[in-house]
Write an enzyme that holds these catalytic residues in place. Structure first.
Site, PDB file in Angstrom:
ATOM      1  N   LYS A  52       0.843  -1.212   0.000  1.00  0.00           N
ATOM      2  CA  LYS A  52       0.000   0.000   0.000  1.00  0.00           C
ATOM      3  C   LYS A  52       0.871   1.252   0.000  1.00  0.00           C
ATOM      4  O   LYS A  52       0.612   2.205  -0.739  1.00  0.00           O
ATOM      5  CB  LYS A  52      -0.941  -0.011   1.218  1.00  0.00           C
ATOM      6  N   GLN A  96      -4.451  -1.655   9.755  1.00  0.00           N
ATOM      7  CA  GLN A  96      -4.360  -2.953   9.094  1.00  0.00           C
ATOM      8  C   GLN A  96      -4.879  -4.064  10.016  1.00  0.00           C
ATOM      9  O   GLN A  96      -4.449  -4.193  11.157  1.00  0.00           O
ATOM     10  CB  GLN A  96      -2.896  -3.236   8.697  1.00  0.00           C
ATOM     11  N   ASP A 119     -10.878   2.602   4.218  1.00  0.00           N
ATOM     12  CA  ASP A 119     -11.095   1.153   4.063  1.00  0.00           C
ATOM     13  C   ASP A 119     -12.590   0.838   3.934  1.00  0.00           C
ATOM     14  O   ASP A 119     -12.964  -0.264   3.533  1.00  0.00           O
ATOM     15  CB  ASP A 119     -10.555   0.405   5.298  1.00  0.00           C
TER      16      ASP A 119
END
Ligand code: NAD
Length: 292
Positions: A52, A96, A119
């Protein structure tokens, strides 16, 4: 059989995002800024986050990586989230997952400001998505929509079967493909571990989305001729001949199913490639304040 080439699409989308960033900076605006919080040493999470951050650099975003050891307390994580929520320089951020067991994933997700939740995991964004309102869409389903759109695959009136009902893939995918929109307007069946006679449902599918997490779960005898196959699964299978000792396989037996499919995603090189570009697209939207 046509390959749904995630690698090529990701390259195209990244080039488009890079151009948009260039335009923003030419206009005197700052480049979009994504932060990622990585806790602990989970090897897969480290790979995902590295990927990412690298992708941010490729398109000209600013990126910040916040790394903390696995023994961090819940309060300390909430403190980091609070600081990122308040930091005006950061457009969006992700924590994450999965987190170490002692941390409360739900409380941490709820603490993220929905306006920075690129997200798309916060219930506010999930709820907005469910009602067809502007929202940050979860990255993997959003990447799949982009793939269907760019390959001009018809979804209206089609029988879609989604296998898997997770909050990040199966459930949002089923909602999005049933929505009154393109890609959408499909008749969606969602299958899961308690589904009876799964094969009979799969056999009806014009479009099949497999998000189970079991290598080669879907076999040629289960699908009908001409099916469009979206294989979300990423499974490590031992392979002593491979450099790393394992190989990545999807949830679909590619060799068996592909001759019957009209379109199919490979693994790797399919859906996974678009998950990261969706996150970049969400961050660009955050910087442009397109959703909120
Ligand atoms: P999950 O474990 O949260 O959910 C799996 C789902 O599969 C569950 O809803 C369960 O009901 C269903 N399932 C399990 N066994 C089944 C069975 N025998 N029959 C029918 N359904 C069954 O997983 P997830 O997070 O949704 O991920 C699924 C897969 O997708 C994994 O391999 C994961 O690594 C992969 N994944 C890939 C990407 C990507 O970018 N390509 C992103 C997220 C997840």
């Amino acid at each position: 059989m046509n390959l749904l080439d995630g690698k090529k699409l990701a390259k195209d989308i990244k080039a488009e995002i890079a151009e948009a960033v260039q335009q923003m900076t030419n206009d005197g605006q700052k480049a979009p800024h994504l932060a990622a919080v990585l806790i602990g040493e989970d090897p897969a999470s480290q790979v995902y986050v590295r990927n990412k951050v690298r992708s941010c650099e490729q398109v000209g975003f600013q990126s910040t990586l916040v790394r903390r050891p696995a023994d961090i307390t819940q309060e300390e994580v909430l403190q980091i989230v609070d600081e990122l929520n308040k930091n005006a320089d950061i457009d969006g951020f992700i924590v994450q997952l999965p987190l170490p067991d002692h941390l409360d994933e739900e409380a941490i997700t709820l603490a993220i400001d929905p306006r920075k939740d690129v997200d798309g995991f916060h219930p506010v964004n999930f709820g907005r998505m469910s009602q067809g309102m502007p929202a940050y869409l979860p990255a993997t389903p959003s990447g799949i929509l982009e793939m269907l759109r760019r390959y001009e695959i018809t979804t209206e009136g089609k029988e879609v079967v989604v296998i898997g009902r997770s909050n990040i893939v199966g459930m949002p995918m089923s909602i999005l493909l049933a929505q009154k929109a393109y890609p959408g307007n499909a008749t969606v069946t969602i299958c899961h571990s308690r589904t009876k006679d799964l094969a009979a449902h799969v056999k009806r599918a014009d479009i099949l989305v497999a998000a189970i997490g079991r290598a080669d779960f879907v076999t040629a005898d289960m699908v009908k001729e001409g099916v469009v196959v979206i294989d979300v699964g990423i499974n490590r299978v031992d392979d002593p001949t491979a450099k790393r000792g394992y190989r990545l396989k999807g949830d679909v037996d590619f060799d068996g199913v592909s001759p019957k499919a009209s379109y199919i995603t490979p693994v790797p090189g399919g859906v996974g490639q678009l998950t990261v570009t969706s996150l970049l697209m969400n961050t660009l939207k955050a910087a442009r304040k397109e959703i909120y």
